[in-house]
Design a protein around this motif. Structure first.
Motif, PDB file in Angstrom:
ATOM      1  N   GLY A   1       0.822  -1.216   0.000  1.00  0.00           N
ATOM      2  CA  GLY A   1       0.000   0.000   0.000  1.00  0.00           C
ATOM      3  C   GLY A   1       0.852   1.261   0.000  1.00  0.00           C
ATOM      4  O   GLY A   1       0.540   2.246  -0.693  1.00  0.00           O
TER       5      GLY A   1
ATOM      6  N   GLU B   1      -5.142   3.008   7.127  1.00  0.00           N
ATOM      7  CA  GLU B   1      -4.418   1.941   7.828  1.00  0.00           C
ATOM      8  C   GLU B   1      -5.112   1.667   9.170  1.00  0.00           C
ATOM      9  O   GLU B   1      -5.416   2.589   9.930  1.00  0.00           O
ATOM     10  N   ALA B   2      -5.320   0.385   9.445  1.00  0.00           N
ATOM     11  CA  ALA B   2      -6.048   0.003  10.659  1.00  0.00           C
ATOM     12  C   ALA B   2      -5.231   0.252  11.935  1.00  0.00           C
ATOM     13  O   ALA B   2      -5.791   0.555  12.987  1.00  0.00           O
TER      14      ALA B   2
ATOM     15  N   ARG C   1       9.083  -7.806  10.755  1.00  0.00           N
ATOM     16  CA  ARG C   1       8.629  -8.958   9.955  1.00  0.00           C
ATOM     17  C   ARG C   1       9.760  -9.366   9.023  1.00  0.00           C
ATOM     18  O   ARG C   1      10.706 -10.006   9.450  1.00  0.00           O
ATOM     19  N   ALA C   2       9.677  -8.951   7.761  1.00  0.00           N
ATOM     20  CA  ALA C   2      10.685  -9.394   6.793  1.00  0.00           C
ATOM     21  C   ALA C   2      11.987  -8.611   6.948  1.00  0.00           C
ATOM     22  O   ALA C   2      12.039  -7.588   7.636  1.00  0.00           O
TER      23      ALA C   2
ATOM     24  N   VAL D   1      -7.836   3.479  11.558  1.00  0.00           N
ATOM     25  CA  VAL D   1      -9.236   3.470  11.101  1.00  0.00           C
ATOM     26  C   VAL D   1      -9.878   2.122  11.478  1.00  0.00           C
ATOM     27  O   VAL D   1      -9.226   1.080  11.454  1.00  0.00           O
TER      28      VAL D   1
ATOM     29  N   VAL E   1     -13.407  -1.129   8.447  1.00  0.00           N
ATOM     30  CA  VAL E   1     -13.301  -0.678   7.045  1.00  0.00           C
ATOM     31  C   VAL E   1     -14.244  -1.507   6.171  1.00  0.00           C
ATOM     32  O   VAL E   1     -14.257  -2.740   6.246  1.00  0.00           O
TER      33      VAL E   1
ATOM     34  N   CYS F   1      -4.718  -3.376  -0.277  1.00  0.00           N
ATOM     35  CA  CYS F   1      -3.335  -3.744   0.087  1.00  0.00           C
ATOM     36  C   CYS F   1      -3.279  -4.082   1.572  1.00  0.00           C
ATOM     37  O   CYS F   1      -2.290  -3.771   2.250  1.00  0.00           O
TER      38      CYS F   1
ATOM     39  N   GLY G   1      -3.171  -6.884   3.258  1.00  0.00           N
ATOM     40  CA  GLY G   1      -2.486  -8.073   3.742  1.00  0.00           C
ATOM     41  C   GLY G   1      -3.386  -9.284   3.946  1.00  0.00           C
ATOM     42  O   GLY G   1      -4.567  -9.308   3.591  1.00  0.00           O
TER      43      GLY G   1
ATOM     44  N   ARG H   1      -4.665 -10.559   6.563  1.00  0.00           N
ATOM     45  CA  ARG H   1      -5.757 -10.511   7.545  1.00  0.00           C
ATOM     46  C   ARG H   1      -6.692  -9.334   7.294  1.00  0.00           C
ATOM     47  O   ARG H   1      -7.455  -8.946   8.173  1.00  0.00           O
TER      48      ARG H   1
ATOM     49  N   ARG I   1      19.991  -9.619  11.183  1.00  0.00           N
ATOM     50  CA  ARG I   1      19.081  -8.491  10.939  1.00  0.00           C
ATOM     51  C   ARG I   1      19.800  -7.162  11.158  1.00  0.00           C
ATOM     52  O   ARG I   1      19.571  -6.196  10.464  1.00  0.00           O
TER      53      ARG I   1
ATOM     54  N   LYS J   1      10.400 -14.246   0.107  1.00  0.00           N
ATOM     55  CA  LYS J   1       9.920 -13.651  -1.143  1.00  0.00           C
ATOM     56  C   LYS J   1       8.778 -12.648  -0.968  1.00  0.00           C
ATOM     57  O   LYS J   1       8.488 -11.883  -1.880  1.00  0.00           O
TER      58      LYS J   1
ATOM     59  N   SER K   1       9.219  -8.669  -1.488  1.00  0.00           N
ATOM     60  CA  SER K   1       9.572  -8.305  -2.869  1.00  0.00           C
ATOM     61  C   SER K   1       8.374  -8.512  -3.795  1.00  0.00           C
ATOM     62  O   SER K   1       8.138  -7.712  -4.707  1.00  0.00           O
TER      63      SER K   1
HETATM   64  C1  LIG Z   1       8.149 -13.492  10.507  1.00  0.00           C
HETATM   65  C2  LIG Z   1       8.071 -13.101   9.055  1.00  0.00           C
HETATM   66  C3  LIG Z   1       9.252 -13.024   8.312  1.00  0.00           C
HETATM   67  C4  LIG Z   1       9.225 -12.665   6.977  1.00  0.00           C
HETATM   68  N1  LIG Z   1      10.411 -12.595   6.265  1.00  0.00           N
HETATM   69  C5  LIG Z   1      10.401 -12.153   4.983  1.00  0.00           C
HETATM   70  C6  LIG Z   1      11.623 -11.876   4.271  1.00  0.00           C
HETATM   71  O1  LIG Z   1      12.739 -12.026   4.783  1.00  0.00           O
HETATM   72  N2  LIG Z   1      11.532 -11.403   2.987  1.00  0.00           N
HETATM   73  C7  LIG Z   1      10.320 -11.171   2.394  1.00  0.00           C
HETATM   74  O2  LIG Z   1      10.287 -10.757   1.235  1.00  0.00           O
HETATM   75  N3  LIG Z   1       9.144 -11.389   3.057  1.00  0.00           N
HETATM   76  C8  LIG Z   1       9.158 -11.861   4.327  1.00  0.00           C
HETATM   77  N4  LIG Z   1       7.970 -11.987   5.026  1.00  0.00           N
HETATM   78  C9  LIG Z   1       6.709 -11.642   4.366  1.00  0.00           C
HETATM   79  C10 LIG Z   1       6.462 -10.121   4.361  1.00  0.00           C
HETATM   80  O3  LIG Z   1       6.499  -9.626   5.673  1.00  0.00           O
HETATM   81  C11 LIG Z   1       5.101  -9.864   3.725  1.00  0.00           C
HETATM   82  O4  LIG Z   1       5.087 -10.526   2.489  1.00  0.00           O
HETATM   83  C12 LIG Z   1       4.811  -8.381   3.503  1.00  0.00           C
HETATM   84  O5  LIG Z   1       4.580  -7.729   4.714  1.00  0.00           O
HETATM   85  C13 LIG Z   1       3.576  -8.216   2.618  1.00  0.00           C
HETATM   86  O6  LIG Z   1       3.308  -6.847   2.456  1.00  0.00           O
HETATM   87  P1  LIG Z   1       1.831  -6.330   2.230  1.00  0.00           P
HETATM   88  O7  LIG Z   1       1.940  -4.854   2.086  1.00  0.00           O
HETATM   89  O8  LIG Z   1       1.177  -7.099   1.163  1.00  0.00           O
HETATM   90  O9  LIG Z   1       1.047  -6.703   3.560  1.00  0.00           O
HETATM   91  P2  LIG Z   1       1.269  -6.240   5.072  1.00  0.00           P
HETATM   92  O10 LIG Z   1       2.697  -5.917   5.315  1.00  0.00           O
HETATM   93  O11 LIG Z   1       0.620  -7.259   5.913  1.00  0.00           O
HETATM   94  O12 LIG Z   1       0.481  -4.873   5.165  1.00  0.00           O
HETATM   95  C14 LIG Z   1      -0.924  -4.824   5.238  1.00  0.00           C
HETATM   96  C15 LIG Z   1      -1.317  -3.615   6.067  1.00  0.00           C
HETATM   97  O13 LIG Z   1      -2.740  -3.501   6.064  1.00  0.00           O
HETATM   98  C16 LIG Z   1      -3.176  -3.208   7.392  1.00  0.00           C
HETATM   99  N5  LIG Z   1      -4.571  -3.667   7.505  1.00  0.00           N
HETATM  100  C17 LIG Z   1      -5.026  -4.916   7.785  1.00  0.00           C
HETATM  101  N6  LIG Z   1      -6.363  -4.923   7.765  1.00  0.00           N
HETATM  102  C18 LIG Z   1      -6.766  -3.666   7.470  1.00  0.00           C
HETATM  103  C19 LIG Z   1      -8.033  -3.066   7.290  1.00  0.00           C
HETATM  104  N7  LIG Z   1      -9.166  -3.771   7.425  1.00  0.00           N
HETATM  105  N8  LIG Z   1      -8.084  -1.766   6.976  1.00  0.00           N
HETATM  106  C20 LIG Z   1      -6.951  -1.036   6.837  1.00  0.00           C
HETATM  107  N9  LIG Z   1      -5.712  -1.561   6.991  1.00  0.00           N
HETATM  108  C21 LIG Z   1      -5.630  -2.861   7.292  1.00  0.00           C
HETATM  109  C22 LIG Z   1      -2.195  -3.939   8.267  1.00  0.00           C
HETATM  110  O14 LIG Z   1      -2.140  -3.389   9.580  1.00  0.00           O
HETATM  111  C23 LIG Z   1      -0.892  -3.733   7.520  1.00  0.00           C
HETATM  112  O15 LIG Z   1      -0.216  -2.547   7.905  1.00  0.00           O
HETATM  113  C24 LIG Z   1       7.963 -12.355   6.363  1.00  0.00           C
HETATM  114  C25 LIG Z   1       6.779 -12.415   7.115  1.00  0.00           C
HETATM  115  C26 LIG Z   1       6.827 -12.788   8.437  1.00  0.00           C
HETATM  116  C27 LIG Z   1       5.527 -12.840   9.225  1.00  0.00           C
END
Ligand SMILES: Cc1cc2nc3c(=O)[nH]c(=O)nc-3n(C[C@H](O)[C@H](O)[C@H](O)COP(=O)(O)OP(=O)(O)OC[C@H]3O[C@@H](n4cnc5c(N)ncnc54)[C@H](O)[C@@H]3O)c2cc1C
Length: 399
Positions: A17, A35-36, A47-48, A126, A129, A162, A164, A166, A218, A300, A303
């Motif tokens: 996002g 953002e929630a 996380r990553a 927020v 949503v 965007c 995620g 959950r 890290r 992955k 990225s």
């Molecule tokens: C322990 C761990 C280690 C990892 N290691 C790696 C790594 O080394 N390399 C790598 O590439 N990936 C890694 N990953 C995966 C990586 O963290 C995710 O793929 C990445 O965060 C995905 O990004 P995203 O923006 O799609 O989702 P997210 O990062 O999950 O972002 C989604 C956002 O939406 C918000 N949200 C949720 N619901 C709502 C709602 N209803 N309304 C508004 N906002 C909302 C959330 O709070 C969050 O901020 C790891 C994950 C974990 C858990």
């Protein structure tokens, strides 16, 4: 109900996002980012840690990775530890590309800062949503304002979902025309963060009959570790003494004792993947983990989220310039890479976890030995190593 008019409502301020929102703003396309969680929470959520070089270079071209490129360590090799021996795999030498090691919360902090300080409209905390009228030319997103408790509506041309794995966006895809493909590895990973300096420069994959283990630097003070565990295991079943004993055993080499420290995070990740197809419905377009989850086996996810976000921002920008084709091709362009990564992740999973079938409640020596044969081929055949290295660093994955 108070309302705001904008062009794109971006739901979720993770890597996907935030990348979409920043890129749209830079193209002069108004958007509202919802953002929630609070800003402080997402800027501190670990996380990553690994980003592939192509993703960093793409962010850098848009002015979104200056601090990252200045500060992040580069890594182009990792180590397999198996049967007490080290096998270093130098993928940067084979591909010319490396990873950037940069904690996800640092990237999120940078991207939030660039968006907000650049005048972007970001609303944190927020609640409840909901998406509306997604098949109309003017959809909207409503939410509860955390300060007043009142409902607010953001009217827009497009919704970028965007939020995620959950989030809520993907629940608005119609069940009858949406396919959700799932794969469950049937195991868990105990994810640990320790206040301990790294014991090795790079990533270490420990392949062991007791289960897989990993070490990932890290920062100079903090190291991430993983331990394969039963699916649904309780983190409380892993007191510090057990954690360190298993890490020392599964990552053991004669000269490579693991440096121990206080555990600051301990949780069990379920190892499963999913892909939602198509990634769009009406005026809603999903990006990142709202559309596909890949277990962190090959690091992955972040990225891939950036990849979707780059494509979505470019497609929306084209749409505002009267070119609909990139938006029409968005799903296909994302999913080609997503499926390559899913397949690669599954393949690597067998290398890492297969040998643990030697022991356990229902031993499967055939599987364990086949997995070891796969590893020997990877370490012994230059052709196999080259193919693996390219997929590992995300080169040539758009077939
Ligand atoms: C322990 C761990 C280690 C990892 N290691 C790696 C790594 O080394 N390399 C790598 O590439 N990936 C890694 N990953 C995966 C990586 O963290 C995710 O793929 C990445 O965060 C995905 O990004 P995203 O923006 O799609 O989702 P997210 O990062 O999950 O972002 C989604 C956002 O939406 C918000 N949200 C949720 N619901 C709502 C709602 N209803 N309304 C508004 N906002 C909302 C959330 O709070 C969050 O901020 C790891 C994950 C974990 C858990």
């Amino acid at each position: 109900m108070a309302s705001t008019n904008t062009r794109v409502a971006v739901v979720g301020a993770g890597p996907a996002g935030l990348t979409v929102a920043n890129l749209l703003r830079r193209q002069g396309i108004d958007c509202v980012l919802l953002e929630a969680e609070s800003r402080a929470f997402i800027e501190g959520r670990p996380r990553a840690g690994f980003l592939e070089e192509w993703a960093v270079r793409a962010l850098q071209r848009h002015g979104l990775a200056d601090r990252l490129v200045r500060q992040a360590e580069r890594q182009g090799a990792f180590e397999f530890r198996v049967d007490g021996a080290r096998h270093t795999f130098r993928y940067a030498e084979l591909t010319g590309h490396h990873h950037f090691v940069y904690p996800q919360q640092e990237l999120v902090t940078d991207l939030v800062g660039l968006f907000v300080e650049g005048g972007g409209d970001a609303r944190f905390g927020v609640g409840d949503v909901r998406l509306h009228d997604l098949t109309s030319p003017r959809p909207s997103v409503s939410y509860t304002d955390p300060h007043t408790g009142e409902r607010h509506r953001v009217e827009c041309d497009y919704v970028a979902g965007c939020d995620g794995a959950r989030g809520v966006s993907n629940t608005y895809l119609p069940r009858d025309t949406t396919r959700v493909s799932r794969h469950d590895y049937g195991i868990g990973w105990l994810a640990l963060l320790a206040e301990a300096p790294p014991s090795s420069d790079g990533v270490v994959f420990g392949i062991h009959p007791r289960g897989f283990a990993a070490h990932m630097a890290r920062s100079p003070q903090v190291t991430r570790f993983y331990l394969q565990c039963p699916a649904g295991d309780d983190p409380a079943a892993w007191p510090e003494e057990r954690v360190w004993r298993e890490l020392q055993t599964r990552l053991a080499v004669p000269d490579g004792k693991i440096t121990e420290g206080r555990l600051i995070e301990k949780r069990v990740l379920e190892m499963h993947n999913y892909v939602i197809e198509p990634m769009s419905y009406g005026r809603l377009y999903l990006a990142g983990e709202s559309a596909h989850l890949v277990a962190p086996i090959a690091a992955k996810g972040m990225s891939l989220a950036v990849h979707d976000a780059l494509l979505l921002a470019a497609a929306l920008t084209s749409w505002y310039r009267d070119d609909n084709a990139p938006l029409a091709g968005y799903d296909g362009a994302c999913l080609r890479r997503v499926w390559q990564i899913q397949e690669f992740s599954q393949w690597l999973s067998e290398v890492l976890h297969g040998p643990s079938a030697e022991l356990g409640p229902s031993p499967d020596p055939f599987r364990a030995r086949a997995a070891r044969a796969r590893l020997r081929r990877l370490l012994g055949s230059p052709t196999a190593a080259q193919a693996f290295a390219e997929l590992y660093i995300g080169k040539h994955t758009d077939f």
